[in-house]
Write an enzyme that holds these catalytic residues in place. Structure first.
Site, mmCIF file in Angstrom:
data_model
loop_
_atom_site.group_PDB
_atom_site.id
_atom_site.type_symbol
_atom_site.label_atom_id
_atom_site.label_comp_id
_atom_site.label_asym_id
_atom_site.label_seq_id
_atom_site.Cartn_x
_atom_site.Cartn_y
_atom_site.Cartn_z
ATOM 1 N N TYR A 7 0.776 -1.231 0.269
ATOM 2 C CA TYR A 7 -0.373 0.144 -0.047
ATOM 3 C C TYR A 7 0.915 1.557 0.146
ATOM 4 O O TYR A 7 2.029 1.430 0.009
ATOM 5 C CB TYR A 7 -1.010 -0.315 1.484
ATOM 6 C CG TYR A 7 -0.927 -0.261 2.820
ATOM 7 C CD1 TYR A 7 0.372 -0.180 2.538
ATOM 8 C CD2 TYR A 7 -1.484 -0.244 3.781
ATOM 9 C CE1 TYR A 7 0.648 -0.144 4.772
ATOM 10 C CE2 TYR A 7 -1.214 -0.787 5.100
ATOM 11 C CZ TYR A 7 0.460 -0.417 4.934
ATOM 12 O OH TYR A 7 0.377 -0.469 6.438
ATOM 13 N N GLU A 8 -0.006 2.514 0.217
ATOM 14 C CA GLU A 8 0.802 3.390 -0.917
ATOM 15 C C GLU A 8 1.496 2.996 -1.710
ATOM 16 O O GLU A 8 2.649 4.219 -1.483
ATOM 17 C CB GLU A 8 2.121 3.917 1.384
ATOM 18 C CG GLU A 8 0.953 4.614 2.142
ATOM 19 C CD GLU A 8 -0.350 5.626 1.625
ATOM 20 O OE1 GLU A 8 -0.525 6.365 0.716
ATOM 21 O OE2 GLU A 8 -1.344 5.764 2.809
ATOM 22 N N GLY A 9 1.190 2.724 -2.741
ATOM 23 C CA GLY A 9 2.387 2.748 -3.877
ATOM 24 C C GLY A 9 2.801 1.883 -3.657
ATOM 25 O O GLY A 9 3.809 1.444 -2.819
#
Length: 593
Positions: free
Chosen positions: A440-442
């Site tokens: 997550y968060e890229g």
């Protein structure tokens, strides 16, 4: 699981001795009254919360998980009380603007606090972590009216915040999102759409949840340039600050996940929910990146925290577990067997974990220090230089700390053997919880593309210069006795980065459209290993004159030697992969997979 102990001494060493952050504070007006004694006291109070309140409930909270019944999400037993104590201590607003009730602490300090909170319980840390990011975004981009409505309550921990980006059909490619924002006569917007994977989208910790939502206006340009940002509360707020009617934003379900079981990961449905624009029309993604850059360092610290907890567990187990005979030099003939810690492979795993954890702690502090300089320095050139370092190192911090974090948690599991695979010892939880941080968060692959594509290739290599200057200046000071070879290795690492960069840029000029995508992850890891080498040699040099008064620092030089001898040589394989470019990746036709 072993009792979690915050490494206070190492945090102090990194902050005060290695990076001398208090010297920065003295020349930054907003931080001028902060001294290291105060900072140490703050870290100590945070450590007590992590060790005595949060960490002991971690395994039970994971086993109970969150529950979803009739649209309501219930968090595990103890979480509500934990969050209340966290809020009462002002910990939700550690870095928040003092104008709205925040502590206003520098990132270099909050990085230590975030590590201990993540080590204590990643799931629990997410509720306040996302709120802190939402607070920052509102403070920098919202109108005065919106700030007055939301900031004090969020900073005090009375309300929490979320970040609503991902949709069922789009994650990384936000330009194709479908959530709509229709202007209303009263200046608000009607937000309609579905967002998925929303951390803390619904829960019972607080009375109100403030969603930051990306959506498109009816006349928005196509792609990511047509995205706007909106604040959408669960409950509307009356003029006197009390909660009003329920906004039509509801949790449709929660995800059943591999890890972070005690964190509510929600599907959120917005059905004409009332929202207000944050920042300028069609500039929402830029505003959200304010939050995401800090969150990406925060996610990297999640990997570091899990690794730190894993290391504590593994060291305790390796010392206590009597199993087999070590080499003749380590055998204790008075006992039937020796502790695990004398065995070569166990030592290899423990030292690898130690190198990644303590190197990662130094690196996260280094990046945090650059964020502080970029925020507080009065000199324009100094701020610009720090901004460049932050831009370069943010994707490295997120991806490399989580990749090495997972490696460290798996090594800890291996040290415990069968006990690392069963739930009783808590080690398998760390592996499961750490795994999401790479996604997550890229995803880490996206971080690598950001680093090599947007940052390095996009600047024709110019963005690398501040980092190379920092390392070059350190090398120019000369090695401490016994580290001549290691300094030469670091110099060679810098040259490898230059060579790798030139190789990629040359292939781009020659028309290889796939080289950046094909070499990005290895390139990020190359930068990561070089940065950790810089951290370890810097720590070894700083520790040398302090060993007499602080004997525990003798391990710094020893671990630096191990890192440079056993882990740093990975750079050679990474360079070979980078120089291959995309050739071997595209030998297969798509249909052959």
């Amino acid at each position: 699981m072993a009792d979690y102990r915050v490494p206070r001494e190492d945090m102090q060493f990194v902050l005060q001795d290695v990076f001398k952050v208090d010297q920065d504070w003295a020349r930054f007006e907003p931080l001028a009254e902060l001294d290291f004694d105060t900072a140490a006291a703050i870290i100590d109070e945070g450590a007590k919360l992590a060790e005595t309140l949060i960490a002991p409930n971690c395994r039970a909270a994971d086993e109970e998980g969150v529950k979803f019944v009739d649209g309501q999400v219930t968090t595990p037993k103890g979480y509500k009380e934990q969050f209340q104590q966290l809020a009462e201590g002002g910990w939700v607003g550690v870095t928040a603007n003092p104008e709205w009730g925040g502590m206003g602490l520098p990132k270099s300090i909050s990085a230590q606090y975030e590590e201990m909170l993540c080590a204590a319980d990643i799931s629990f840390s997410l509720y306040s972590g996302l709120t802190a990011g939402a607070i920052m975004t509102l403070d920098l981009h919202a109108t005065q009216e919106l700030k007055e409505t939301y900031l004090e309550r969020m900073i005090s921990g009375e309300w929490t915040g979320t970040m609503c980006l991902t949709e069922p059909h789009c994650g990384t490619d936000l330009g194709i999102m479908r959530t709509k924002a229709v202007p209303q006569d009263d200046g608000s917007f009607a937000i309609s759409g579905t967002k998925i994977f929303i951390t803390g989208g619904e829960h019972d910790l607080v009375d109100n949840i403030v969603h930051l939502v990306l959506a498109k206006l009816p006349d928005a340009p196509a792609g990511s340039k047509g995205i706007s940002l909106f604040v959408v509360p669960k409950f509307l707020v009356n003029e006197d600050g009390t909660l009003g009617e329920r906004n039509p934003v509801f949790c449709g379900s929660i995800e059943h996940k591999m890890g972070i079981h005690a964190s509510a990961t929600c599907v959120m449905n917005f059905d004409g929910a009332k929202g207000w624009m944050v920042g300028e029309p069609n500039r929402g993604l830029a505003a959200m990146f304010t939050m995401m850059n800090y969150e990406r360092l925060g996610v990297g610290i999640q990997g570091l925290g899990a690794a730190a907890r894993s290391y504590v567990n593994a060291v305790e187990y390796a010392n206590d577990r009597i199993q087999g005979r070590g080499a003749k030099a380590t055998q204790d003939q008075s006992k039937d067997a020796d502790p695990l810690i004398v065995h070569g492979d166990i030592r290899r795993m423990l030292l690898t974990m130690k190198a990644f954890v303590e190197g990662g702690r130094a690196f996260s502090t280094y990046v945090g220090q650059q964020l502080d300089i970029a925020k507080y320095a009065q000199d324009d050139a100094e701020r610009t230089r720090a901004d460049a370092l932050v831009a370069l190192l943010t994707p490295v911090a997120k991806a490399f700390l989580t990749d090495t974090g997972l490696e460290a948690t798996i090594l800890g599991q291996q040290v415990l053997g069968g006990h690392g695979f069963v739930r009783e010892w808590g080690q398998e939880q760390l592996v499961r919880d750490c795994r999401i941080a790479q996604i997550y968060e890229g995803t880490n692959g996206i971080q690598a593309l950001d680093l090599l594509g947007r940052k390095v290739a996009g600047s024709r290599g110019e963005l690398l210069k501040p980092l190379a200057e920092d390392i070059g200046k350190f090398l120019a000071e000369g090695p401490i006795a016994g580290f001549e070879q290691e300094y030469q290795q670091l110099q060679q690492g810098l040259e490898m980065v230059e060579r790798a960069t030139k190789s990629v840029l040359t292939k781009v000029m020659q028309g290889d459209e796939n080289v950046i995508n094909g070499a990005a992850v290895e390139y990020l890891h190359l930068i990561g290993y070089v940065c950790f080498a810089y951290m370890w040699l810097r720590m070894a040099k700083t520790a040398e004159p302090l060993v007499a008064e602080r004997p525990y620092l003798a391990s710094k030089a020893k671990t630096a030697k191990f890192y440079m001898a056993r882990l740093y040589p990975r750079v050679h394989g990474l360079l070979a992969a980078i120089e291959d470019g995309s050739d071997s990746l595209y030998l297969h036709e798509t249909g052959e997979f």
